[in-house]
Design a protein around this motif. Structure first.
Motif, PDB file in Angstrom:
ATOM      1  N   LEU A  73      29.004  17.463 -28.025  1.00 12.29           N
ATOM      2  CA  LEU A  73      29.990  16.410 -28.247  1.00 12.29           C
ATOM      3  C   LEU A  73      30.858  16.205 -27.007  1.00 12.29           C
ATOM      4  O   LEU A  73      31.189  15.069 -26.645  1.00 12.29           O
ATOM      5  N   ALA A  74      31.217  17.299 -26.350  1.00 13.54           N
ATOM      6  CA  ALA A  74      32.086  17.216 -25.181  1.00 13.54           C
ATOM      7  C   ALA A  74      31.452  16.437 -24.041  1.00 13.54           C
ATOM      8  O   ALA A  74      32.158  15.872 -23.204  1.00 13.54           O
ATOM      9  N   THR A  75      30.131  16.396 -23.987  1.00 15.44           N
ATOM     10  CA  THR A  75      29.450  15.653 -22.923  1.00 15.44           C
ATOM     11  C   THR A  75      28.914  14.307 -23.428  1.00 15.44           C
ATOM     12  O   THR A  75      28.088  13.679 -22.768  1.00 15.44           O
ATOM     13  N   ASP A  79      24.716  11.866 -30.984  1.00 11.58           N
ATOM     14  CA  ASP A  79      23.665  11.997 -31.992  1.00 11.58           C
ATOM     15  C   ASP A  79      23.166  13.437 -32.092  1.00 11.58           C
ATOM     16  O   ASP A  79      22.978  13.964 -33.196  1.00 11.58           O
ATOM     17  N   ALA A  80      22.960  14.055 -30.941  1.00  9.04           N
ATOM     18  CA  ALA A  80      22.516  15.446 -30.947  1.00  9.04           C
ATOM     19  C   ALA A  80      23.586  16.356 -31.545  1.00  9.04           C
ATOM     20  O   ALA A  80      23.290  17.279 -32.311  1.00  9.04           O
ATOM     21  N   ALA A  81      24.849  16.086 -31.199  1.00 10.40           N
ATOM     22  CA  ALA A  81      25.946  16.895 -31.724  1.00 10.40           C
ATOM     23  C   ALA A  81      26.026  16.792 -33.239  1.00 10.40           C
ATOM     24  O   ALA A  81      26.237  17.793 -33.930  1.00 10.40           O
ATOM     25  N   LEU A  82      25.853  15.590 -33.757  1.00 12.75           N
ATOM     26  CA  LEU A  82      25.923  15.403 -35.210  1.00 12.75           C
ATOM     27  C   LEU A  82      24.895  16.276 -35.931  1.00 12.75           C
ATOM     28  O   LEU A  82      25.210  16.938 -36.922  1.00 12.75           O
ATOM     29  N   GLY A 109      33.765  16.091 -38.116  1.00 13.31           N
ATOM     30  CA  GLY A 109      34.589  14.907 -38.275  1.00 13.31           C
ATOM     31  C   GLY A 109      34.853  14.220 -36.948  1.00 13.31           C
ATOM     32  O   GLY A 109      34.798  12.982 -36.847  1.00 13.31           O
ATOM     33  N   LEU A 110      35.118  14.999 -35.915  1.00 16.33           N
ATOM     34  CA  LEU A 110      35.336  14.414 -34.587  1.00 16.33           C
ATOM     35  C   LEU A 110      34.058  13.760 -34.064  1.00 16.33           C
ATOM     36  O   LEU A 110      34.116  12.705 -33.413  1.00 16.33           O
ATOM     37  N   ALA A 111      32.915  14.376 -34.358  1.00 17.14           N
ATOM     38  CA  ALA A 111      31.647  13.770 -33.948  1.00 17.14           C
ATOM     39  C   ALA A 111      31.408  12.459 -34.694  1.00 17.14           C
ATOM     40  O   ALA A 111      30.901  11.488 -34.116  1.00 17.14           O
ATOM     41  N   GLY A 115      30.939   8.752 -33.132  1.00 14.71           N
ATOM     42  CA  GLY A 115      29.813   7.909 -33.510  1.00 14.71           C
ATOM     43  C   GLY A 115      30.221   6.671 -34.281  1.00 14.71           C
ATOM     44  O   GLY A 115      29.370   5.985 -34.837  1.00 14.71           O
ATOM     45  N   ASP A 116      31.522   6.393 -34.315  1.00 14.92           N
ATOM     46  CA  ASP A 116      32.071   5.212 -34.998  1.00 14.92           C
ATOM     47  C   ASP A 116      31.726   5.210 -36.477  1.00 14.92           C
ATOM     48  O   ASP A 116      31.315   4.193 -37.043  1.00 14.92           O
ATOM     49  N   GLU A 117      31.927   6.360 -37.122  1.00 18.47           N
ATOM     50  CA  GLU A 117      31.751   6.490 -38.567  1.00 18.47           C
ATOM     51  C   GLU A 117      33.053   7.007 -39.176  1.00 18.47           C
ATOM     52  O   GLU A 117      33.122   8.142 -39.653  1.00 18.47           O
TER      53      GLU A 117
END
Length: 324
Positions: A73-75, A79-82, A109-111, A115-117
C-alpha cells in the motif's frame, strides 16, 4: 542484521524447524524493509505467512500478511495490497486475535480508501474501532476513529465524519499524527455539533441509538463541565422536537448513563440536570416528564438509583424540581 537473519533462515530450513524458520523470515522482512529492499522484504513475509499458517500459528501469519500488505500500500500497489490485507484479516479472525483483527482491518480500510471504495472502507474501519476499545486501547481506538472520519468524508457523510474526528480528538492518548489528521478534517468540514449527532441518529435504526450516543457520551465526558452541559443540552433540544420518539431517545441516553463507572455516571447525571434547567417552564417540565417515563422502563434498582441521583443533582444545583 539481514545477513545474519538470512543465514539463520537457511540453517533452520535444513533443520526442519518451520516455526523458527517462519520467525526468522518475518524478522528478515522487517530488516530488509527498513533497508529499502522491498522485494526481498515481501518475499520474506510471504514465506513467513505460509509457514506460520501451515503450522497453525494463524495470528503470526496474519501479522506477516499485514506487514506485507502495508508495504504494498505504501508504494501505491493498491490492488495487490487489498488481496494481501484481506488474507491478513481473515487469518486474524480465524485466530481469534482481536487486536490483530483491528490492525488488519485498519490497514484494509486505508487500502479501500486508496482504491476509492469509501463505503467498504467504513465497514472495515468499523471492525477496527470495535476491536480497539477506547478504555483499553485508546491510542489505537483514536487512530481507527480518525481513519473512519476520512472514510465518511470520502463517502460524502460530513456529519459522521465530523463526529468521528471529534471523538478521535477526545481520546487523551491519541498520537500527534492522529490528532493532526482529525484536526485537519474539522478544519475542512467545520466543527462537530449537536446537529451532526441528530443527523446520525435520525438516519439510524432504533436499536442503534444507544451505540451512537455511547460514542458521543465518551467525548462529552472529556469536555469541561460547561461544554459537557452544552452538549447534553443540544441533545435534549433535539428530544423536544421529536415527540414521537422522545421517550426512546432519552431511554437510550439513560442506558449509557447507567453503564458508566461512578465518577462518569455522576458527571453525566449532573449534565442532564443542568441541561434541563434554565429553560422555559414548559420545556423543563416536559423534559423531566420524559426522563421520568424513560427511567420507569429500568429495573427497580436502576430506576431508584437514577431518580435519587437526579434529585441529588437538582438539590446541588439549587433547584427544587421533582424528577420522579
Amino acid at each position: 542484521a539481514a545477513e545474519e537473519l538470512d543465514r539463520a533462515a537457511r540453517d533452520l530450513d535444513t533443520l526442519d524447524q518451520p516455526v523458527e524458520l517462519a520467525a526468522a523470515c518475518y524478522n528478515l522482512g522487517l530488516v530488509r524493509h527498513a533497508a529499502g529492499e522491498l522485494e526481498g522484504a515481501r518475499a520474506a513475509w510471504r514465506r513467513a505467512r505460509e509457514l506460520f499458517e501451515t503450522t497453525g500459528h494463524l495470528a503470526r501469519a496474519a501479522a506477516a500478511a499485514r506487514d506485507h500488505g502495508a508495504s504494498l500500500l505504501a508504494t501505491g500497489e493498491v490492488d495487490a495490497a487489498l488481496g494481501v490485507l484481506e488474507q491478513a484479516l481473515g487469518l486474524a479472525e480465524r485466530a481469534g486475535d482481536v487486536a490483530g483483527v483491528g490492525s488488519a482491518a485498519n490497514a484494509l480500510g486505508l487500502a479501500r480508501l486508496a482504491g476509492d471504495e469509501p463505503a467498504a472502507a467504513v465497514s472495515d474501519l468499523q471492525l477496527a474501532v470495535d476491536a480497539f476499545p477506547a478504555a483499553t486501547r485508546p491510542s489505537e481506538h483514536a487512530m481507527a476513529k480518525a481513519n473512519m472520519a476520512l472514510a465518511h468524508e470520502r463517502a460524502g457523510d460530513a456529519a459522521r465524519a465530523r463526529l468521528a474526528a471529534a471523538q478521535a480528538l477526545a481520546v487523551a492518548n491519541a498520537a500527534a499524527p492522529v490528532r493532526g489528521q482529525a484536526q485537519a478534517l474539522l478544519a475542512r468540514l467545520g466543527t462537530a455539533g449537536p446537529a451532526d449527532l441528530w443527523s446520525v441518529l435520525d438516519d439510524e435504526a432504533r436499536d442503534g441509538w444507544t451505540g451512537v450516543i455511547r460514542l458521543e457520551a465518551r467525548r462529552w465526558l472529556q469536555l469541561p463541565e460547561r461544554a459537557r452541559t452544552a452538549a447534553v443540552r443540544g441533545f435534549l433540544d433535539g428530544v423536544l422536537t421529536r415527540a414521537g420518539t422522545s421517550y426512546d431517545l432519552v431511554h437510550s441516553l439513560l442506558e449509557v448513563v447507567v453503564e458508566q463507572p461512578p465518577p462518569a455516571y455522576e458527571r453525566l447525571v449532573r449534565a442532564l440536570r443542568d441541561a434541563s434547567a434554565d429553560r422555559p417552564q414548559a420545556e423543563s417540565d416536559r423534559l423531566r416528564a420524559v426522563v421520568a417515563s424513560a427511567m420507569a422502563r429500568f429495573a427497580v434498582p436502576q430506576w431508584q438509583r437514577l431518580a435519587a441521583s437526579l434529585q441529588a443533582a437538582e438539590r446541588a444545583g439549587g433547584g427544587s424540581a421533582t424528577w420522579a
